[in-house]
Structures are given as C-alpha cells and as structure tokens.
Design an enzyme around this catalytic site. Structure first.
Site, PDB file in Angstrom:
ATOM      1  N   LEU A   1      30.489  69.208  17.653  1.00 27.88           N
ATOM      2  CA  LEU A   1      31.373  68.809  16.550  1.00 27.88           C
ATOM      3  C   LEU A   1      30.881  69.250  15.179  1.00 27.88           C
ATOM      4  CD1 LEU A   1      32.682  65.504  18.014  1.00 27.88           C
ATOM      5  CD2 LEU A   1      34.062  67.442  17.253  1.00 27.88           C
TER       6      LEU A   1
ATOM      7  N   PHE B   1      24.754  63.620  21.254  1.00 27.78           N
ATOM      8  CA  PHE B   1      24.902  65.048  21.586  1.00 27.78           C
ATOM      9  C   PHE B   1      26.236  65.623  21.130  1.00 27.78           C
ATOM     10  CE2 PHE B   1      27.738  66.482  25.011  1.00 27.78           C
ATOM     11  CZ  PHE B   1      28.329  65.290  25.386  1.00 27.78           C
ATOM     12  N   LYS B   2      27.191  64.753  20.805  1.00 27.65           N
ATOM     13  CA  LYS B   2      28.486  65.240  20.353  1.00 27.65           C
ATOM     14  C   LYS B   2      28.362  66.151  19.121  1.00 27.65           C
ATOM     15  CE  LYS B   2      31.022  62.552  23.171  1.00 27.65           C
ATOM     16  NZ  LYS B   2      29.995  61.904  23.988  1.00 27.65           N
ATOM     17  N   ASP B   3      27.303  65.942  18.343  1.00 29.17           N
ATOM     18  CA  ASP B   3      27.096  66.788  17.165  1.00 29.17           C
ATOM     19  C   ASP B   3      26.928  68.261  17.536  1.00 29.17           C
ATOM     20  OD1 ASP B   3      27.127  64.675  15.302  1.00 29.17           O
ATOM     21  OD2 ASP B   3      24.998  64.261  15.638  1.00 29.17           O
TER      22      ASP B   3
END
Ligand SMILES: *Cc1c(COP(=O)(O)O)cnc(C)c1O
Length: 494
Positions: free
Chosen positions: A117, A112-114
């Site tokens: 980011l 989920f960091k995408d």
C-alpha cells in the site's frame, strides 16, 4: 502484458486499466494472461540490488506500459528511509540453521500491508494518467484491521483520490482502531460497521456491483476503485519480497542458487500467499507453500479435502487480520489450477454465493496439494508459540505465531527438511494485549500504556509511529449498519 478476468478470459485489460478498476465488472479478479519468467541469471543480478531496485525490476516485468525510471521512482518513494525503519526494508531474521523469519512490518503502519500500500497509490495515480481518466478515484476498502490504516496512510492527500474505509466495529484491535480514527489527510474517511469482516467486505462488494450507485457517483465526478487485495496493484508488490528473501538467503550463503525454499504464510484473504505462488510460477525455486490459518480453518480444510465450505462458526481470535471465511484471492488460484477455465471458476463462485460451498475437481485438488500444505493453530497454541520464541529472545505478534506453529507442525508431519521461511506480518506492538498475555504479563488496561509496558518488559523498542499515537486527535466516530454502507459512501462523496 494483458490482464484477464477470472470469470471471463476473453475480457482483456491493460495493467493500468486493471489497477484503475480494481475489480472486473463481472465480479472476476484481474490476473496476468501469462507469467513472465525469472531466470537464474536474473536472480543473481537481483542479489546485487537494494530492495527498491529489486521491486522496480520485478514489477516492471508485469507493467510494460510503465517506464522503468517511473517504477524506480515509485519504489524509492515507497520504500525509502522516511517510510521504512529498516535499511533492508523486508529483512530476514535467522531462527536456526534452516529457518528464517521474514519481517514485513517495518513500514509506517507496522503491518505487512505497507509493502503493497505504499506502492499502490503511486501505481494508481500513474494508471489514471495512462488511461486518461479524469474522474476522481474513490477507494473503498473493507478492513480486518491492517489494510484500512495502511491504505489511508498510502493514499492520504494523493491527488485525484479519496479513500473511505469500513472496519468491523468489534473485529479490530484497539491499536488498529486508534491508528485508523486518528488518520490525517483531507481525502480520507473511516466508518465502523456493525458486523464482522465478511459483512464489511460483502458490503463493499455489493457497492461495487451497484450500477445505479455507480452512475450517481459518476455524475458527481467519482468512480469507485479498490485497495483491497483483489486489486492487482496490491498483489504485485508482494511478489517482490519473496524473490528478495530468496536473494538475501543467497547473499548470506545460506542456500545455493536453484535450491528450493519453503514459505509458510499466515493467511486471511489469500493475497500474501498468492503472491508467493506467483513468484513460484515465475520460476523462483519455492518448494512447498504452507498456508497457515487460525481456528477459522476454512482454508486448511479446503487444501486437505478440496471442499471449500464457509458454513461454519466464525471465531474472533487474537489474530484478527486472519478472521476471514471468504478468502477472495483464492479465486485467482482456482483460475490457475483449473488451467484457465473461467466457466468453472464462475460456477464455483456462484455456488459459494448461493450455498457457501463448492468442491474442486480431483485434478485441481491434486495440483493444489502438490504445491500447498494447509494447517491451523488454536488460540492456546498461538499464545504458547509467542511465549516459546520469546524465551529464545525473539518477540513476534499473534499472526506470525500462527505461521511459526504451522511450520513446526508441517515439519513434524512430513519430515521435510527444506530450508524454510515463515512470514511475519505485523509488529508485536500492534497486538500488545495478546502478546503480553502470552508471555505471562498482565496487560495494562490502556492500549497506549501497553506500548510503554511492553518496552519495559521486553526491552524491544516500539515502532516510533505506534508510540506516537499517544495524544493524537480522534477524527472519526461514524458507525453504520451493514445494510447502510452505500448511504455512507454517498454521504462521503457529497
Ligand atoms: C492482512 C493480514 C494477514 C492476512 O494476509 P492475506 O493477504 O489477507 O492473506 C495476516 N497478518 C496480518 C498482520 C495482516 O494484516
């Protein structure tokens, strides 16, 4: 809109300054001075938009100095089909009549960091222009596995930036490590740290507060910035998917406008769930916020007792991105719960640094418990939850399993029948070892072979980028003692 430091509310910055700096010089986190509201009419309007338009609209409310066309372009770049393998970007998977799973891992690194980011580097580039900053931003990130890769993927070859990522040597999965050490891009660097995630994160924090180092780097034309979820540019894009999920439930006629929805979030550094809290603060009809932890249950205890105490055993679990004892973003919540009492926040943070413990006031605890529920999940329960949902034909990763289990516990304990969404933060393929073990398979030795094995066994297609790791060149081999991280930075920026 202005941003203040949680440790000094007289300190005010623009959004561009807050995003450029990452962390305030006084150690505080930048937080919006007020929260823009989201009306029911706006929610209805957002329902008619694709994800990228929703993102530009919601972010625009916090970023007045950015032009709308610019934000639309950023969102188009960040969430386009070349980056996300699902047309809805953050789709909901229906589990039963009143339960959904929000899949946040369709981006380039399968975590989920995408969601944030893919956006942050563009916000940072624009912020450098807006503030007239001429120096190159060096992004330092400590990662429990997913941030590092997602940050490098977002920042690779972005002008006027370099990025150096530190990860705990034995605290990330093999796939996560492989994703990082094979990262392409002329401006990226990766280094393992002998220690756990907190060691790596504390090391990065120390570097940020090292004035002498700062000056030395300025002389070389660099300044330090952060891609960790302490950066406002990380939190803001995450607010979007909660609002978007609500819109999707409305569009599917699963709920009525204004009806509350509970969210259960697998939590580490408290960034993801904080974004949900901010969506609620804007007026999104969020009911209970369920904070799910693995057996590093410091947040569960905090929500139940009002005492934050990091003096406990650190467990390495099969949900490593949540193996955290100091949840940095909690500071932003404390600021809000205290009614903007910066002095009190500073006291708590000093106590945390000195004794590893603080206790919030009864008033704050009451407000905390009105909104949040905390629960945790053991390793056995994580495995059995994966197995159970797999039998219902849905394959989830270890972090998502923690959320699914804690949501079930919450419902049993409280009888709350409010429609609920649990958040899925990684593709099961990122943690193939544990996922295969949980569904009764013996995982193949080799992490890449496991990807093929999992496809064979489950019939679920692996994300193309993960399958493509096979045969990629390993570019980074560095390891450092935790005390020597600053030297690594100087080496990287020679
Ligand atoms: C980072 C991460 C988390 C924890 O999110 P926070 O914002 O740090 O609370 C949970 N699951 C996965 C897979 C992650 O990468």
């Amino acid at each position: 809109m202005e941003y203040l430091s949680t440790r000094d509310k007289t300190l005010r910055k623009s959004a561009a300054q807050a995003i450029t700096m990452g962390l305030s010089r006084d150690g505080g986190l930048f937080t919006p001075v007020t929260f823009p509201s989201l009306s029911a009419l706006e929610v209805e309007t957002l329902c008619g938009m694709p994800y990228r338009k929703r993102a530009a609209y919601v972010m625009g409310k916090f970023l007045e100095e950015f032009r709308p066309e610019e934000l639309n372009l950023f969102a188009k770049n960040a969430y386009g089909p070349d980056r996300f393998d699902h047309p809805d970007v953050a789709p909901l998977h229906k589990m039963d009549k009143r339960t959904w799973c929000l899949e946040l891992w369709h981006g380039p690194t399968s975590a989920f960091k995408d969601m944030a980011l893919q956006m942050l580097p563009q916000l940072l580039s624009a912020s450098l222009r807006l503030t007239g900053e001429k120096k190159t931003a060096c992004i330092l990130a400590a990662t429990s596995g997913d941030t590092g890769k997602a940050a490098m993927e977002g920042f690779a070859d972005v002008d006027q930036t370099r990025i150096l990522v530190f990860y705990p040597e034995n605290g990330v999965s093999e796939i996560q490590k492989l994703q990082m050490v094979t990262q392409e891009g002329a401006n990226v660097g990766v280094c393992a740290v002998k220690g756990n995630f907190d060691d790596a994160q504390n090391g990065v924090k120390r570097i940020f507060s090292d004035e002498a180092l700062r000056e030395q780097l300025a002389g070389r034309g660099y300044f330090l910035s952060s891609a960790n979820s302490i950066n406002w540019g990380r939190i803001l894009p995450q607010v979007v998917y909660y609002i978007s999920a609500y819109c999707d439930l409305l569009n599917a006629k699963e709920i009525k406008l204004g009806e509350p929805v509970n969210f259960c979030v697998p939590t580490g550094n408290f960034g993801n769930i904080l974004a949900c809290y901010y969506a609620k603060r804007m007026g999104l009809p969020v009911g209970k916020l369920i904070c799910a932890s693995n057996c590093n249950d410091v947040l569960t205890e905090f929500i139940r007792t009002g005492v934050y105490d990091r003096n406990r055993e650190f467990h390495t679990t099969m949900s490593p991105s949540m193996d955290i004892l100091i949840s940095s973003n909690l500071e932003r919540l404390l600021f809000d719960l205290s009614g903007g009492n910066d002095e009190r926040v500073r006291e708590y943070m000093d106590q945390l640094a000195e004794t590893g413990r603080y206790e919030i006031t009864p008033g704050m605890k009451k407000r905390l418990q009105e909104v949040f529920y905390g629960g945790f999940c053991s390793e056995e329960e994580t495995a059995s939850t994966i197995d159970m949902l797999y039998k219902y034909d849905y394959l989830i990763d270890t972090h998502t399993a923690v959320a699914a289990k804690v949501l079930t516990d919450y419902r049993h304990e409280t009888g709350d029948k409010t429609p609920a969404v649990f958040v899925s933060t990684a593709s099961p393929y990122k943690f193939g070892d544990s996922v295969l073990g949980s569904i009764g398979e013996t995982p193949a030795e080799d992490s890449l072979e496991r990807i093929a094995q999992m496809e064979r066994v489950t019939g679920v297609r692996a994300p193309a980028r993960l399958a493509g790791l096979k045969g990629k060149e390993i570019r980074f081999h560095d390891v450092t003692e935790k005390e020597l991280m600053a030297e690594k930075v100087l080496e990287f920026l020679r």
